[in-house]
Motif scaffolding. Structure first.
Motif, PDB file in Angstrom:
ATOM      1  N   PRO A   1      55.100 -28.140   2.616  1.00 57.19           N
ATOM      2  CA  PRO A   1      56.231 -28.299   1.697  1.00 57.19           C
ATOM      3  C   PRO A   1      57.561 -28.492   2.415  1.00 57.19           C
ATOM      4  O   PRO A   1      57.806 -27.904   3.466  1.00 57.19           O
ATOM      5  CB  PRO A   1      56.257 -26.989   0.907  1.00 57.19           C
ATOM      6  CG  PRO A   1      55.023 -26.267   1.248  1.00 57.19           C
ATOM      7  CD  PRO A   1      54.449 -26.847   2.490  1.00 57.19           C
TER       8      PRO A   1
ATOM      9  N   VAL B   1      60.990 -27.415   2.283  1.00 56.77           N
ATOM     10  CA  VAL B   1      61.636 -26.253   1.665  1.00 56.77           C
ATOM     11  C   VAL B   1      63.133 -26.508   1.540  1.00 56.77           C
ATOM     12  O   VAL B   1      63.794 -26.910   2.492  1.00 56.77           O
ATOM     13  CB  VAL B   1      61.365 -24.974   2.489  1.00 56.77           C
ATOM     14  CG1 VAL B   1      62.049 -23.773   1.858  1.00 56.77           C
ATOM     15  CG2 VAL B   1      59.865 -24.740   2.602  1.00 56.77           C
ATOM     16  N   ARG B   2      63.637 -26.281   0.341  1.00 59.97           N
ATOM     17  CA  ARG B   2      65.059 -26.424   0.067  1.00 59.97           C
ATOM     18  C   ARG B   2      65.564 -25.166  -0.609  1.00 59.97           C
ATOM     19  O   ARG B   2      64.801 -24.386  -1.184  1.00 59.97           O
ATOM     20  CB  ARG B   2      65.310 -27.611  -0.882  1.00 59.97           C
ATOM     21  CG  ARG B   2      64.892 -28.945  -0.353  1.00 59.97           C
ATOM     22  CD  ARG B   2      65.967 -29.505   0.568  1.00 59.97           C
ATOM     23  NE  ARG B   2      65.530 -30.682   1.271  1.00 59.97           N
ATOM     24  CZ  ARG B   2      65.794 -31.919   0.895  1.00 59.97           C
ATOM     25  NH1 ARG B   2      66.477 -32.136  -0.187  1.00 59.97           N
ATOM     26  NH2 ARG B   2      65.354 -32.917   1.616  1.00 59.97           N
TER      27      ARG B   2
ATOM     28  N   THR C   1      66.953 -22.815  -3.397  1.00 57.15           N
ATOM     29  CA  THR C   1      66.650 -22.772  -4.820  1.00 57.15           C
ATOM     30  C   THR C   1      67.228 -21.505  -5.425  1.00 57.15           C
ATOM     31  O   THR C   1      67.785 -20.659  -4.722  1.00 57.15           O
ATOM     32  CB  THR C   1      65.123 -22.854  -5.056  1.00 57.15           C
ATOM     33  OG1 THR C   1      64.887 -22.991  -6.458  1.00 57.15           O
ATOM     34  CG2 THR C   1      64.408 -21.619  -4.539  1.00 57.15           C
TER      35      THR C   1
ATOM     36  N   LEU D   1      56.887 -19.397  -1.112  1.00 50.96           N
ATOM     37  CA  LEU D   1      56.163 -20.655  -1.230  1.00 50.96           C
ATOM     38  C   LEU D   1      54.915 -20.557  -0.371  1.00 50.96           C
ATOM     39  O   LEU D   1      54.990 -20.521   0.852  1.00 50.96           O
ATOM     40  CB  LEU D   1      57.072 -21.794  -0.750  1.00 50.96           C
ATOM     41  CG  LEU D   1      56.663 -23.205  -1.080  1.00 50.96           C
ATOM     42  CD1 LEU D   1      56.532 -23.401  -2.586  1.00 50.96           C
ATOM     43  CD2 LEU D   1      57.707 -24.174  -0.545  1.00 50.96           C
TER      44      LEU D   1
ATOM     45  N   ALA E   1      60.708 -31.452  -3.113  1.00 48.64           N
ATOM     46  CA  ALA E   1      61.032 -30.213  -2.394  1.00 48.64           C
ATOM     47  C   ALA E   1      60.471 -28.991  -3.114  1.00 48.64           C
ATOM     48  O   ALA E   1      60.437 -28.928  -4.342  1.00 48.64           O
ATOM     49  CB  ALA E   1      62.541 -30.081  -2.244  1.00 48.64           C
ATOM     50  N   ASN E   2      60.041 -28.024  -2.332  1.00 49.13           N
ATOM     51  CA  ASN E   2      59.490 -26.757  -2.800  1.00 49.13           C
ATOM     52  C   ASN E   2      58.191 -26.922  -3.583  1.00 49.13           C
ATOM     53  O   ASN E   2      57.723 -25.975  -4.200  1.00 49.13           O
ATOM     54  CB  ASN E   2      60.519 -25.971  -3.626  1.00 49.13           C
ATOM     55  CG  ASN E   2      61.727 -25.618  -2.809  1.00 49.13           C
ATOM     56  OD1 ASN E   2      61.658 -25.471  -1.601  1.00 49.13           O
ATOM     57  ND2 ASN E   2      62.860 -25.512  -3.471  1.00 49.13           N
TER      58      ASN E   2
ATOM     59  N   GLN F   1      54.054 -27.737  -3.754  1.00 51.07           N
ATOM     60  CA  GLN F   1      52.940 -27.345  -2.902  1.00 51.07           C
ATOM     61  C   GLN F   1      51.653 -28.034  -3.348  1.00 51.07           C
ATOM     62  O   GLN F   1      50.760 -27.396  -3.894  1.00 51.07           O
ATOM     63  CB  GLN F   1      52.777 -25.831  -2.883  1.00 51.07           C
ATOM     64  CG  GLN F   1      52.948 -25.160  -4.209  1.00 51.07           C
ATOM     65  CD  GLN F   1      53.001 -23.659  -4.045  1.00 51.07           C
ATOM     66  OE1 GLN F   1      52.598 -23.112  -3.045  1.00 51.07           O
ATOM     67  NE2 GLN F   1      53.503 -22.984  -5.051  1.00 51.07           N
TER      68      GLN F   1
END
Length: 178
Positions: free
Chosen positions: A12, A14-15, A17, A27, A135-136, A138
């Protein structure tokens, strides 16, 4: 047209959030480096009225000069008249298949962006948009990732305002802007 390549991993992106205070989002994913390579082009009509997005995805495979030539041939079947391609100076754009295609097709013209200038290419903004939208996430498999990419690409194609924003966001000269 503005052409570029990119890649999407199952790991993923990752950003930052939002989450309720005290509940840090987690995550979970399997650490697999499977990927989907992609090549795309943002097209701009000669009168700068119509924009298009063309994309080919290649699961678990790197893009080579062969895939670039196949992509260009497919685009030439869809686009009429002279076609000007603007791309970076990557070695896959100079391979034997691409050179043969350029020799056989006089309506295909190629220009390079200056070195280390991704901010000039509107297609870079397409990749940034898609990666932000994923983003984020999975996905469990390449099939899930490919389905998400296809769904997002269809959505972008239906939004000429979004495609236009990719062109105007780039640092192109004013004369190339729609």
């Amino acid at each position: 047209m503005f052409l570029d390549e990119s890649g999407f991993l199952l790991i993923p992106n990752v950003r930052r959030t939002w989450a309720p205070r005290g509940q840090t989002p987690r995550l979970r994913h399997r650490y697999r480096r499977d990927k989907i390579s992609a090549i795309s082009a943002v097209t701009l009509s000669a009168r700068r009225r119509r924009l298009g997005l063309y994309v080919h995805f290649h699961p678990d495979q790197n893009i080579t000069h062969v895939e670039v030539a196949v992509f260009l041939r497919a685009l030439l079947r869809h686009l009429r008249g002279q076609v000007i391609v603007l791309w970076d100076g990557g070695p896959i754009h100079k391979g034997p298949e691409v050179r043969r295609l350029r020799a056989r097709c006089p309506r295909l013209h190629v220009e390079r962006f200056p070195g280390y200038a991704p901010e000039l290419n509107p297609d870079e903004f397409v990749w940034a948009y898609l990666k932000t939208a994923l983003a984020n996430g999975q996905p469990d498999s390449l099939r899930d990732l490919l389905a998400a990419l296809c769904r997002l690409t269809r959505r972008v194609r239906k939004r000429p305002d979004l495609l236009r924003s990719f062109v105007t966001a780039s640092d192109l000269s004013v004369s190339l802007r729609p």
